[in-house]
Design an enzyme around this catalytic site. Structure first.
Site, PDB file in Angstrom:
ATOM      1  N   ASN A 158      70.002  32.600  49.909  1.00 33.62           N
ATOM      2  CA  ASN A 158      70.029  33.217  51.231  1.00 33.62           C
ATOM      3  C   ASN A 158      70.915  32.387  52.154  1.00 33.62           C
ATOM      4  O   ASN A 158      71.528  31.402  51.732  1.00 33.62           O
ATOM      5  CB  ASN A 158      68.610  33.361  51.800  1.00 33.62           C
ATOM      6  CG  ASN A 158      67.884  32.036  51.853  1.00 33.62           C
ATOM      7  OD1 ASN A 158      68.277  31.130  52.583  1.00 33.62           O
ATOM      8  ND2 ASN A 158      66.815  31.908  51.066  1.00 33.62           N
ATOM      9  N   LYS A 179      48.373  33.080  54.786  1.00 30.73           N
ATOM     10  CA  LYS A 179      48.698  31.800  54.161  1.00 30.73           C
ATOM     11  C   LYS A 179      47.783  30.667  54.616  1.00 30.73           C
ATOM     12  O   LYS A 179      47.986  29.507  54.237  1.00 30.73           O
ATOM     13  CB  LYS A 179      50.158  31.434  54.443  1.00 30.73           C
ATOM     14  CG  LYS A 179      51.165  32.408  53.850  1.00 30.73           C
ATOM     15  CD  LYS A 179      52.600  32.006  54.204  1.00 30.73           C
ATOM     16  CE  LYS A 179      53.610  33.049  53.763  1.00 30.73           C
ATOM     17  NZ  LYS A 179      53.745  33.072  52.299  1.00 30.73           N
ATOM     18  N   LEU A 196      54.060  27.488  50.554  1.00 31.91           N
ATOM     19  CA  LEU A 196      53.298  27.217  51.766  1.00 31.91           C
ATOM     20  C   LEU A 196      51.822  27.560  51.581  1.00 31.91           C
ATOM     21  O   LEU A 196      50.932  26.777  51.939  1.00 31.91           O
ATOM     22  CB  LEU A 196      53.892  28.001  52.933  1.00 31.91           C
ATOM     23  CG  LEU A 196      53.242  27.839  54.302  1.00 31.91           C
ATOM     24  CD1 LEU A 196      53.132  26.371  54.683  1.00 31.91           C
ATOM     25  CD2 LEU A 196      54.035  28.610  55.344  1.00 31.91           C
ATOM     26  N   LYS A 223      77.283  32.583  30.696  1.00 31.73           N
ATOM     27  CA  LYS A 223      77.761  33.477  31.738  1.00 31.73           C
ATOM     28  C   LYS A 223      77.712  34.928  31.273  1.00 31.73           C
ATOM     29  O   LYS A 223      78.238  35.274  30.206  1.00 31.73           O
ATOM     30  CB  LYS A 223      79.184  33.108  32.139  1.00 31.73           C
ATOM     31  CG  LYS A 223      79.761  33.998  33.224  1.00 31.73           C
ATOM     32  CD  LYS A 223      81.190  33.608  33.563  1.00 31.73           C
ATOM     33  CE  LYS A 223      81.791  34.566  34.595  1.00 31.73           C
ATOM     34  NZ  LYS A 223      83.189  34.223  34.913  1.00 31.73           N
TER      35      LYS A 223
END
Length: 404
Positions: free
Chosen positions: A210, A343, A310, A288
């Protein structure tokens, strides 16, 4: 004195004979790791040249409030936001009078009014001017508003008088500047910070990741260290220097990050800023992957869920005070509140990454912190280093059961 490492200091120089000490003060602040930008009043330029201070600071000196060139680059508001500390040395009687009155008729006084950083003045003037009731009144007004006064010292003066009014020496001012950042809020605490993205391998040359730069997490780690904590920073792949006094563990994947965090436990505070990939390829290819010339439909990539780092750490028997980050593009507060609950967190930091000025890889941020009682604390847009310091202060308040 390590407290000045990576600190952003605006040095305002007023028009007094002590302005010549500005050159040595810039050098001392730089030697201690600070990034220094100089702002001079018109009268200060009669005592020392901007070119000298530019050469020492490594940055152009800011002179005029309405400077088209400066406004096109770092305008006065951006400069005010940039600073971690504004230090005016020398602060003449005239500058103190204008600041006490809220007068903003030049660049320096405008910056002082516009910044949310701490402001410190190093008074320098004739002993009679310092003792004058008007100056003493102005000094009292400024200190009541939270402005720090460094000095003045007593001794012989350029005019031949002896008494209070001398500006402190550069070494003394640098020491006082460093003390502005010695909070000690988390002394004795072990803080674990996660930062950056994770990379999940598709094959030896491709991966899922990201846009996280790690800047917010590194700023949090730095702020925690400056608050006196022992800091462990578990970071995904980023191009950032390790903050001073921080132990760094580099990882690549989400599973590696979880193992690194577990090895760093126990800790007193967990601040999870990392943007961990929710999924990873089920079976990364050993070699690959090649395009199949016989297929026009593309390639199917089977993904499996990554561990929730978390949630795993926040549900341990020795769970720390747990702070998560929710980077969202819509329904920000609703999604963040859901993560807080699901969480088992103590605080969740909601961050709108759809806004490019505070999103991934930006230099600034604006956040809303939500606690278990659904109470919200908002920090307005400013540099990530300032947001980090504000967050550490808020965490300290919760740990001590004070009202934020």
């Amino acid at each position: 004195m390590q407290r000045l490492a990576n600190k952003r200091i605006i040095l305002g120089i007023g028009g007094g004979i002590a302005a010549y000490k500005g050159a040595e003060l810039v050098r001392r602040l730089k030697d201690l790791g600070a990034d220094v930008r100089v702002v001079m009043t018109r009268s200060a330029q009669e005592f020392i040249t901007p070119l000298t201070l530019q050469a020492l600071s490594g940055h152009p000196v800011h002179l005029d409030l309405l400077d088209p060139a400066a406004e096109a680059a770092m305008g006065h508001i951006e400069l005010a936001r940039w600073a971690d500390l504004v230090l005016v040395a020398p602060a003449t009687a005239e500058i103190m009078a204008r600041l006490a009155q809220g007068n903003a008729n030049d660049l320096l006084t405008t910056l002082v009014l516009a910044t949310d950083a701490p402001v410190a003045l190093a008074p320098a003037m004739n002993q009679a001017m310092w003792r004058d009731p008007a100056t003493q009144h102005n000094a009292q007004v400024l200190t009541q508003r939270g402005v720090r006064l460094f000095g003045p010292a007593a001794g012989s003066q350029a005019c031949g008088d002896i008494g209070p009014g001398r500006m402190l020496e550069p070494d003394q001012l640098a020491q006082h500047a460093a003390e502005c950042f010695e909070s000690g809020l988390l002394t004795g605490k072990h803080v674990l910070v996660t930062a950056g993205p994770t990379r999940e391998a598709i094959d030896p040359v491709r991966y899922i990741t990201n846009h996280s730069s790690g800047k917010m997490g590194f700023a949090v780690a730095r702020a925690a260290a400056e608050a006196g904590a022992r800091v462990t920073l578990v970071s995904g792949p980023v191009q950032l220097a390790t903050p001073e006094r921080v132990d760094r563990i580099n990882v690549t994947s989400a599973r590696e990050m979880l193992l690194a965090c577990e090895s760093a436990m126990p800790c007193d505070i967990l601040i999870a800023t990392a943007a961990v990939a929710d999924f990873r390829p089920e079976l990364p290819a050993e070699h690959k992957l090649k395009k199949d010339p016989g297929s026009a439909d593309g390639m199917l990539l089977q993904l499996v869920r990554n561990p929730d780092i978390l949630a795993s750490l926040a549900q341990r028997n020795d769970r720390p005070f747990s702070v998560g980050f929710a980077a969202e593009t819509q329904h920000l507060l609703d999604y963040a509140a859901g993560k807080l609950r699901d969480k088992n967190l103590d605080l969740i930091v909601a961050n709108d990454v759809s806004n490019s000025s505070i999103g991934f890889d930006s230099e600034e941020n604006a956040i809303t912190v939500i606690d278990r009682s659904h109470r919200q604390t908002h920090f307005a847009q400013t540099s990530k280093s300032k947001i980090a310091n504000q967050l550490i202060g808020l965490i300290h308040q919760y740990l001590n059961k004070d009202e934020p």
